[in-house]
Motif scaffolding. Structure first.
Motif, PDB file in Angstrom:
ATOM      1  N   ILE A  26       0.843  -1.201   0.000  1.00 43.46           N
ATOM      2  CA  ILE A  26       0.000   0.000   0.000  1.00 43.46           C
ATOM      3  C   ILE A  26       0.878   1.251   0.000  1.00 43.46           C
ATOM      4  CG2 ILE A  26      -1.628   1.352   1.379  1.00 43.46           C
ATOM      5  CD1 ILE A  26      -2.842  -1.407   2.281  1.00 43.46           C
ATOM      6  N   GLU A  27       1.857   1.276   0.873  1.00 46.58           N
ATOM      7  CA  GLU A  27       2.750   2.436   0.991  1.00 46.58           C
ATOM      8  C   GLU A  27       3.487   2.716  -0.316  1.00 46.58           C
ATOM      9  OE1 GLU A  27       6.857   3.361   3.355  1.00 46.58           O
ATOM     10  OE2 GLU A  27       5.240   2.412   4.495  1.00 46.58           O
ATOM     11  N   ASN A  28       3.878   1.652  -1.019  1.00 47.07           N
ATOM     12  CA  ASN A  28       4.637   1.795  -2.266  1.00 47.07           C
ATOM     13  C   ASN A  28       3.770   1.728  -3.517  1.00 47.07           C
ATOM     14  OD1 ASN A  28       7.478   1.956  -1.283  1.00 47.07           O
ATOM     15  ND2 ASN A  28       6.862   0.054  -0.299  1.00 47.07           N
ATOM     16  N   GLU A  29       2.450   1.625  -3.318  1.00 46.49           N
ATOM     17  CA  GLU A  29       1.473   1.575  -4.416  1.00 46.49           C
ATOM     18  C   GLU A  29       1.798   0.459  -5.407  1.00 46.49           C
ATOM     19  OE1 GLU A  29       0.935   5.514  -6.069  1.00 46.49           O
ATOM     20  OE2 GLU A  29       0.168   6.280  -4.165  1.00 46.49           O
ATOM     21  N   PRO A  52      -3.917  -3.513  -3.386  1.00 44.62           N
ATOM     22  CA  PRO A  52      -4.391  -3.194  -2.035  1.00 44.62           C
ATOM     23  C   PRO A  52      -4.198  -1.698  -1.764  1.00 44.62           C
ATOM     24  CG  PRO A  52      -2.205  -4.165  -1.909  1.00 44.62           C
ATOM     25  CD  PRO A  52      -2.628  -4.194  -3.362  1.00 44.62           C
ATOM     26  N   PHE A  53      -5.222  -1.054  -1.135  1.00 49.48           N
ATOM     27  CA  PHE A  53      -5.083   0.381  -0.911  1.00 49.48           C
ATOM     28  C   PHE A  53      -5.478   0.861   0.475  1.00 49.48           C
ATOM     29  CE2 PHE A  53      -9.135  -0.248  -3.111  1.00 49.48           C
ATOM     30  CZ  PHE A  53     -10.033   0.503  -2.355  1.00 49.48           C
ATOM     31  N   ALA A  54      -6.130   0.026   1.298  1.00 45.72           N
ATOM     32  CA  ALA A  54      -6.497   0.472   2.651  1.00 45.72           C
ATOM     33  C   ALA A  54      -6.934  -0.725   3.497  1.00 45.72           C
ATOM     34  CB  ALA A  54      -7.627   1.493   2.591  1.00 45.72           C
ATOM     35  N   PHE A  55      -6.655  -0.623   4.798  1.00 47.31           N
ATOM     36  CA  PHE A  55      -7.132  -1.609   5.759  1.00 47.31           C
ATOM     37  C   PHE A  55      -8.391  -1.082   6.450  1.00 47.31           C
ATOM     38  CE2 PHE A  55      -2.636  -2.968   5.791  1.00 47.31           C
ATOM     39  CZ  PHE A  55      -2.798  -4.337   5.716  1.00 47.31           C
ATOM     40  N   THR A  56      -9.210  -1.998   6.919  1.00 49.03           N
ATOM     41  CA  THR A  56     -10.301  -1.623   7.807  1.00 49.03           C
ATOM     42  C   THR A  56      -9.720  -1.470   9.205  1.00 49.03           C
ATOM     43  OG1 THR A  56     -10.869  -3.929   8.279  1.00 49.03           O
ATOM     44  CG2 THR A  56     -12.061  -2.840   6.458  1.00 49.03           C
ATOM     45  N   LYS A  57     -10.495  -0.940  10.125  1.00 47.55           N
ATOM     46  CA  LYS A  57     -10.054  -0.787  11.510  1.00 47.55           C
ATOM     47  C   LYS A  57      -9.654  -2.152  12.069  1.00 47.55           C
ATOM     48  CE  LYS A  57     -11.352   1.325  15.849  1.00 47.55           C
ATOM     49  NZ  LYS A  57     -12.355   2.095  16.573  1.00 47.55           N
ATOM     50  N   TYR A  65      -8.456  -3.267  -5.110  1.00 45.02           N
ATOM     51  CA  TYR A  65      -9.061  -3.236  -6.433  1.00 45.02           C
ATOM     52  C   TYR A  65      -8.722  -4.577  -7.069  1.00 45.02           C
ATOM     53  CZ  TYR A  65     -10.379  -1.827 -11.113  1.00 45.02           C
ATOM     54  OH  TYR A  65     -10.977  -1.754 -12.344  1.00 45.02           O
ATOM     55  N   ASP A  66      -9.740  -5.396  -7.342  1.00 46.16           N
ATOM     56  CA  ASP A  66      -9.563  -6.728  -7.922  1.00 46.16           C
ATOM     57  C   ASP A  66      -9.348  -6.577  -9.420  1.00 46.16           C
ATOM     58  OD1 ASP A  66     -10.123  -9.297  -9.135  1.00 46.16           O
ATOM     59  OD2 ASP A  66     -11.037  -9.905  -7.248  1.00 46.16           O
ATOM     60  N   LEU A  67      -8.179  -6.950  -9.882  1.00 45.68           N
ATOM     61  CA  LEU A  67      -7.812  -6.767 -11.286  1.00 45.68           C
ATOM     62  C   LEU A  67      -8.538  -7.726 -12.223  1.00 45.68           C
ATOM     63  CD1 LEU A  67      -4.034  -6.205 -10.626  1.00 45.68           C
ATOM     64  CD2 LEU A  67      -5.683  -4.480 -11.365  1.00 45.68           C
ATOM     65  N   ASP A  68      -9.044  -8.834 -11.693  1.00 53.11           N
ATOM     66  CA  ASP A  68      -9.781  -9.787 -12.526  1.00 53.11           C
ATOM     67  C   ASP A  68     -11.239  -9.368 -12.700  1.00 53.11           C
ATOM     68  OD1 ASP A  68      -7.521 -11.438 -12.849  1.00 53.11           O
ATOM     69  OD2 ASP A  68      -7.953 -12.465 -10.962  1.00 53.11           O
ATOM     70  N   ASP A  69     -11.827  -8.799 -11.635  1.00 50.16           N
ATOM     71  CA  ASP A  69     -13.235  -8.400 -11.675  1.00 50.16           C
ATOM     72  C   ASP A  69     -13.434  -6.908 -11.908  1.00 50.16           C
ATOM     73  OD1 ASP A  69     -13.957 -11.026 -11.236  1.00 50.16           O
ATOM     74  OD2 ASP A  69     -14.226 -10.778  -9.069  1.00 50.16           O
ATOM     75  N   ASN A  70     -12.349  -6.149 -11.930  1.00 45.77           N
ATOM     76  CA  ASN A  70     -12.389  -4.697 -12.155  1.00 45.77           C
ATOM     77  C   ASN A  70     -13.338  -3.971 -11.207  1.00 45.77           C
ATOM     78  OD1 ASN A  70     -10.505  -4.674 -14.346  1.00 45.77           O
ATOM     79  ND2 ASN A  70     -12.114  -5.576 -15.601  1.00 45.77           N
ATOM     80  N   LYS A  89       3.482  -1.061 -10.371  1.00 47.68           N
ATOM     81  CA  LYS A  89       2.728  -0.010  -9.685  1.00 47.68           C
ATOM     82  C   LYS A  89       1.236  -0.143 -10.008  1.00 47.68           C
ATOM     83  CE  LYS A  89       6.075   2.257  -7.698  1.00 47.68           C
ATOM     84  NZ  LYS A  89       6.163   2.368  -6.256  1.00 47.68           N
ATOM     85  N   TRP A  90       0.407   0.457  -9.140  1.00 44.30           N
ATOM     86  CA  TRP A  90      -1.030   0.479  -9.375  1.00 44.30           C
ATOM     87  C   TRP A  90      -1.331   1.078 -10.748  1.00 44.30           C
ATOM     88  CZ3 TRP A  90      -2.450   3.463  -4.300  1.00 44.30           C
ATOM     89  CH2 TRP A  90      -2.352   2.617  -3.208  1.00 44.30           C
ATOM     90  N   ALA A  91      -2.324   0.543 -11.406  1.00 42.54           N
ATOM     91  CA  ALA A  91      -2.772   1.076 -12.695  1.00 42.54           C
ATOM     92  C   ALA A  91      -4.183   1.659 -12.596  1.00 42.54           C
ATOM     93  CB  ALA A  91      -2.746  -0.026 -13.753  1.00 42.54           C
ATOM     94  N   HIS A  92      -4.846   1.460 -11.439  1.00 47.05           N
ATOM     95  CA  HIS A  92      -6.251   1.867 -11.285  1.00 47.05           C
ATOM     96  C   HIS A  92      -6.464   2.711 -10.040  1.00 47.05           C
ATOM     97  CE1 HIS A  92      -7.344  -0.955 -14.475  1.00 47.05           C
ATOM     98  NE2 HIS A  92      -6.483  -1.779 -13.912  1.00 47.05           N
TER      99      HIS A  92
END
Length: 97
Positions: A26-29, A52-57, A65-70, A89-92
């Motif tokens: 997440i930190e390195n995208e 991956p971009f965020a955790f829940t509490k 972001y699921d790359l297979d299901d968009n 790196k993230w593309a979305h």
């Protein structure tokens, strides 16, 4: 190339490693592969290509972001066998909500 953690029985040490690797991604995208993800719908084990971009509490789940299901999905960290951080790196990023 990505870093693949050894596949073994899930325990607290593995949980810490999985959360650490997800935090690093997440930190390195970076994109990751969630290896051996156990679906809550039928228990199928399969690899998931995600951003991956965020955790829940409490870090029990991770938003990806699921790359297979968009689309964005919540993945339970306890259902992940191991994490491979990719050199991609993230593309979305604009879709991460």
């Amino acid at each position: 190339m990505g870093r693949l953690l050894p596949c073994k029985n899930y325990n607290d040490k593995d949980a810490g490693r999985i959360k650490y690797d997800l935090s690093t991604a997440i930190e390195n995208e970076c994109k990751v592969i969630l290896h051996g993800y156990s679906s809550s719908h039928g228990g199928d084990l399969r690899d998931r290509n995600v951003e991956p971009f965020a955790f829940t509490k409490g870090q029990k789940h991770v938003w990806c972001y699921d790359l297979d299901d968009n689309k964005n999905k919540l993945f339970s960290t306890s259902r992940i066998s191991n994490v491979e951080i990719l050199d991609e790196k993230w593309a979305h990023k604009g879709e991460h909500k």
